[in-house]
Design a protein around this motif. Structure first.
Motif, short mmCIF file in Angstrom:
data_model
loop_
_atom_site.label_atom_id
_atom_site.label_comp_id
_atom_site.label_asym_id
_atom_site.label_seq_id
_atom_site.Cartn_x
_atom_site.Cartn_y
_atom_site.Cartn_z
N MET A 1 9.12 -31.31 -2.47
CA MET A 1 10.28 -31.21 -1.67
C MET A 1 11.08 -29.74 -2.25
N SER A 2 11.55 -29.39 -1.65
CA SER A 2 12.44 -28.15 -1.72
C SER A 2 13.90 -28.22 -1.11
N LEU A 3 14.85 -28.21 -1.83
CA LEU A 3 16.42 -28.33 -1.45
C LEU A 3 16.77 -27.21 -0.79
N ASP A 19 16.88 -31.76 2.06
CA ASP A 19 15.37 -31.87 1.31
C ASP A 19 14.41 -31.26 2.26
N ASP A 21 10.59 -31.55 3.42
CA ASP A 21 9.38 -31.95 3.09
C ASP A 21 8.56 -31.83 4.15
N ALA A 67 22.01 -35.49 -3.79
CA ALA A 67 21.07 -34.80 -4.32
C ALA A 67 20.73 -35.01 -5.68
N LYS A 70 19.44 -38.59 -6.05
CA LYS A 70 18.05 -38.56 -5.78
C LYS A 70 17.13 -37.86 -6.56
N LEU A 72 17.22 -34.61 -7.24
CA LEU A 72 16.49 -33.35 -6.52
C LEU A 72 17.43 -32.05 -7.14
N GLU A 82 18.16 -26.89 -8.34
CA GLU A 82 17.08 -27.58 -8.04
C GLU A 82 16.45 -28.21 -9.10
N LYS A 84 12.86 -29.22 -10.28
CA LYS A 84 11.61 -29.03 -10.11
C LYS A 84 10.80 -30.01 -10.05
N ALA A 86 10.58 -32.79 -8.28
CA ALA A 86 11.18 -34.04 -8.05
C ALA A 86 10.71 -34.70 -6.92
N THR A 87 10.56 -36.09 -7.09
CA THR A 87 9.48 -36.94 -6.33
C THR A 87 10.47 -37.77 -5.30
#
Length: 87
Positions: A1-3, A19, A21, A67, A70, A72, A82, A84, A86-87
């Protein structure tokens, strides 16, 4: 995922976080649940408005809390960064 920073569709210059995905990004809401559209604004700009900027930008207060909850993102000083892997 990427914020990512995204812009709300109900008001100009009101920014949120999403996020990214594998879901259809044009349908995915912000972390706070608001409908949004994409921007090319880097995450490092979150919450910052340049001193000489004439546009009254606003930043969602709920999105960064979600964020962080979670896993993130995290706050480093006054900068949202961010997390890195993160699941």
């Amino acid at each position: 995922m990427s914020l990512r920073i995204v812009e709300g569709v109900s008001g100009v210059w009101f920014y949120h976080l999403r996020d990214d995905d594998q879901r259809e990004l044009h349908l995915k809401p912000a972390l706070c649940g608001k409908q949004v559209m994409g921007t090319k604004t880097p995450l490092s700009y979150w919450g910052k408005t340049p001193a000489n900027h004439h546009i009254p930008e606003k930043w969602c207060k709920v999105c960064p809390r979600v964020a962080i909850e979670k896993g993130l993102a995290q706050m480093v000083g006054d900068t949202l960064t961010e997390v890195k892997n993160a699941t």
